[in-house]
Design an enzyme around this catalytic site. Structure first.
Site, short mmCIF file in Angstrom:
data_model
loop_
_atom_site.label_atom_id
_atom_site.label_comp_id
_atom_site.label_asym_id
_atom_site.label_seq_id
_atom_site.Cartn_x
_atom_site.Cartn_y
_atom_site.Cartn_z
N GLU A 339 20.13 72.72 62.02
CA GLU A 339 19.50 71.44 62.06
C GLU A 339 17.68 70.84 62.81
O GLU A 339 18.25 70.15 63.78
CB GLU A 339 20.13 70.17 62.77
CG GLU A 339 21.88 70.26 61.48
CD GLU A 339 22.98 69.58 62.37
OE1 GLU A 339 22.86 69.40 62.93
OE2 GLU A 339 24.41 69.93 61.71
N GLU A 444 28.93 75.92 55.57
CA GLU A 444 29.86 74.53 55.79
C GLU A 444 30.11 73.81 54.67
O GLU A 444 29.74 72.52 55.36
CB GLU A 444 29.55 73.76 57.04
CG GLU A 444 28.09 74.49 58.01
CD GLU A 444 27.59 73.52 59.43
OE1 GLU A 444 27.86 72.37 59.39
OE2 GLU A 444 26.99 74.35 59.89
#
Ligand code: G3I
Length: 672
Positions: A339, A444
């Site tokens: 991220e 995810e």
């Protein structure tokens, strides 16, 4: 509410009042009690409807809780709300803090596993109070539920109020035993079914391995052939805070590490020959702020670039090699950086960027390649990765890493909703693979269930479309090597309220599971016994707010109010507050599926532009845009074709900045 029901609810609430000390307040004219039922922390007295969470000091001052000496980012206070299981609750806190942002998290025990669910988050400052507020559903079988405050950093937090309230009617499950678990070995294996295409993985907390109840392990072992520890290999769990802080000189360049949290899951995977994805080495979140300071002292100066690069290199080296030495061959891929791209473009502003500089991503991959055991694949991992502009930013950031030969894979987190077009999604996978010359892991995956008449069934139908697209892409050469679902059951998900996974909380398979299987077999997801036929009612939608009501709803954190000053009549709708421009007014238009709709309205705002947009994740097609800078009423109209077979679609109104807007005379009609 009917009178009889009021009595039952009131009696239940009175019982609950005795049980947990909740507040029941007189309601005025409609009945004896004010709804919702509320648990309100009382900061005049220690432990009165609140408790200390984690390692910190809490001082009570003028009815406020002042939290200092916070050792972890989640140290602070919690409001226990175990009796509210099976209900949707609203949690609201008034907070001031030097931390950039504060979040409310719901945690509970679910059949011996611990879950952490994000309720709400917001930006904070030290000199003004911010309201952090959100609704969340507590699963019916959750035990010991509590909602706590956590922050981006370990700086002080002052809380002037914190309360948890029931939304809607109270569902009293206080004396009800938890549901029996289903036999997980009766369900056909996803990983076996998909063996020709890719690994089928799951994220799991280590509590599954230590749980007295082995049914969760059985589900994991039957269904999945790759495991990602949900939190246990993140820096906050691997950095040894007590050693580093006790002897900063000794650990200054080479931070002390330990694997207490991760060992149960590493042991399990080693013993059962299940390969593991290591998640994650370098991340802005769940990394303690002291890690970035000279002498690990948050009250001192930030470390220099040179020192931080040494810490980074030593951390990456020691973590990767400790795992390989103690669990040879178990970890086959690492999320080296997680991220690093910002939500609003460019690179995310964070400690890593501030201390090391923009090249921290390149350096992390360089160190991972230099020290990582041979054969272990190195991944970059991010969310909203399928959105065109973020994809551009990620590609810009990773091109030099790929050119240096230091990256093997792109991790597409894929926290998505059924509003995302599967073709756009797999095209993004292909772009990453082609542009960077890497393999793809879907790392995810979870899919928010649509707000439709048949949410579980519609989610199942979407899963079939999504996995059909993924399999087709794989057959066409897109190198998708692993698909990981972010959690075992809906109740264990970080987004449990949105029911985003493949198994119900009691371990039985959902239509979403069936949809994944149908993508291979070509079968159809079975309609449930309570299936409701979607309405074919094409009655035009019209609102002028003269009944003082609105029939749509807030998007995210928007605040809606019917106010005086309508366009022609007396009233109109005000849309204000919220955390982003796109927090607006949303209307469900699913009943018009298969038709072109004509949308017309009048709107006024001080924002330069207001827009009406179709809520399709990843593309958000614009229906009409109007110039509103004059602050006068302006008319907007536009057409939009809703695809046949759409099971859930909303349109929403938004402004180009955070100014409120006023809307009236909204008409939506099918025109073909
Ligand atoms: O470890 C502490 C524990 O010591 C303490 O007792 C407890 C209560 O204060 O909190 C525990 O920390 C929680 C942690 O999970 C467990 O290690 C955090 O407060 C909680 O916020 C954290 O939630 C996790 C979240 O990442 C944090 O950002 C979720 O379980 C996890 O599913 C989620 O996973 C992330 C991926 O890593 C990256 N992509 C997004 C995804 C969803 O947010």
């Amino acid at each position: 509410m009917k009178k009889g029901l009021i009595k039952i609810v009131a009696a239940a609430m009175a019982g609950l009042f005795l049980l947990c000390g909740c507040e029941l307040r007189p309601k005025g004219t409609d009945g004896p009690y004010e709804f919702p039922l509320t648990i309100k922390a009382d900061f005049n007295e220690k432990d009165k409807f609140w408790q200390t969470n984690g390692s910190c000091k809490v001082k009570l001052e003028n009815g406020k809780a002042v939290i200092t000496n916070r050792k972890e980012s989640n140290a602070g206070i919690a409001v226990p709300c175990a009796e509210y299981r099976g209900n949707t609750v609203n949690a609201t806190a008034m907070v001031s803090s030097e931390n950039d942002s504060v979040r409310l998290t719901l945690t509970y025990d679910i059949y011996g596993n611990v879950s952490y669910v994000t309720v709400a988050s917001g930006d904070t400052t030290a000199d003004a109070e911010s309201q952090i507020s959100g609704n969340i559903e507590i699963p019916a079988n959750a035990q010991n539920a509590k909602i706590y405050i956590e922050a981006s950093d370990v700086r002080d937090i002052t809380v002037s109020s914190f309360e948890v309230s029931i939304v809607g009617d109270f569902n009293d499950l206080t004396g009800t035993p938890v549901e029996e678990l289903a036999d997980p070995t009766k369900t056909a294996s996803l990983s076996a079914a998909y063996a020709d295409y890719f690994k089928f993985g799951v994220a799991s907390p280590a509590s599954v391995m230590t749980n007295k109840n082995d049914k969760f392990r059985k589900l994991l072992k039957t269904q999945f052939n790759s495991v990602t520890p949900e939190n246990e290999l993140k820096p906050e769990n691997v950095l040894d805070a007590s050693k580093c802080l006790a002897d900063p000189a000794k650990y200054n360049e080479s931070p002390a590490i330990h694997f207490d949290a991760a060992k149960p899951i590493l042991d399990y995977c080693k013993k059962n020959n299940i390969p593991m994805r290591g998640h994650t080495l370098v991340w802005y979140s769940q990394t303690p702020s002291w890690f970035f300071y000279e002498n690990y002292d948050v009250n001192g100066n930030l470390a220099s670039r040179e020192l931080m690069l040494k810490r980074m290199e030593n951390y990456i080296d020691s973590v990767m090699n400790w795992c390989e030495k103690n669990y040879p061959g178990v970890i086959y891929a690492w999320d080296v950086v997680n991220e690093a791209a910002a939500d609003d473009g460019g690179m995310r502003d964070c400690y890593w960027k501030q201390v090391v500089g923009d090249d921290y991503v390149e350096r992390a991959f360089e160190f991972a390649r230099k020290h990582g055991p041979s054969g272990v694949q190195l991944f970059y991992n991010d969310y909203n990765e399928y959105q065109t502009s973020k994809m551009g930013d990620i590609l810009t950031m990773l091109r030099p890493v790929a050119a240096a030969g230091n990256i093997d894979g792109m991790g597409m987190q894929s926290h998505i909703s059924s509003g995302l077009d599967p073709n756009n999604y797999v095209n993004a996978a292909k772009t990453y693979a082609d542009e960077l010359g890497v393999v793809i892991h879907i790392t995810e995956l979870d899919v928010t269930a649509p707000k439709s008449l048949n949410p579980m069934y519609d989610q199942g139908v979407y899963m079939k479309k999504l996995f059909s697209a993924i399999v087709e892409a794989k057959k066409a050469g897109v190198p998708i090597e692993c698909v990981t679902i972010w959690g075992l059951t809906d109740d264990m998900s970080w987004k449990s309220s949105t029911k985003p996974l493949l198994f119900y909380g009691n371990l039985s398979p959902k239509p979403a599971y069936e949809g994944v299987m149908c993508a291979l077999t070509g079968g159809e997801v079975a309609k449930p016994a309570d299936y409701q036929e979607p309405s074919s009612d094409l009655t035009p939608y019209y609102e002028d707010f003269e009944d003082k009501k609105f029939h749509g709803g807030p998007r995210y954190s928007a605040v809606l109010k019917v106010v005086e000053g309508g366009y022609e009549g007396n009233y109109c709708l005000e849309n204000s507050e919220g955390y982003a421009e796109y927090d607006g007014y949303s209307i469900d238009v699913t009943q018009f599926a298969g038709h072109t709709i004509h949308v017309s309205f009048v709107i006024k705002s001080k924002a330069d532009v207001c827009k009406c947009t179709a809520d399709i994740d990843g593309s958000w097609p614009n229906i009409v845009e109007v110039q509103t800078g004059s602050g006068e009423w302006v008319t907007g109209e536009g057409d939009y074709k809703i695809e046949e077979g759409t099971t859930s679609l909303s349109i929403y109104f938004e402004s180009s900045d955070m100014s409120p807007f006023y809307i009236d005379n909204i008409k939506i009609e099918a025109v073909d």
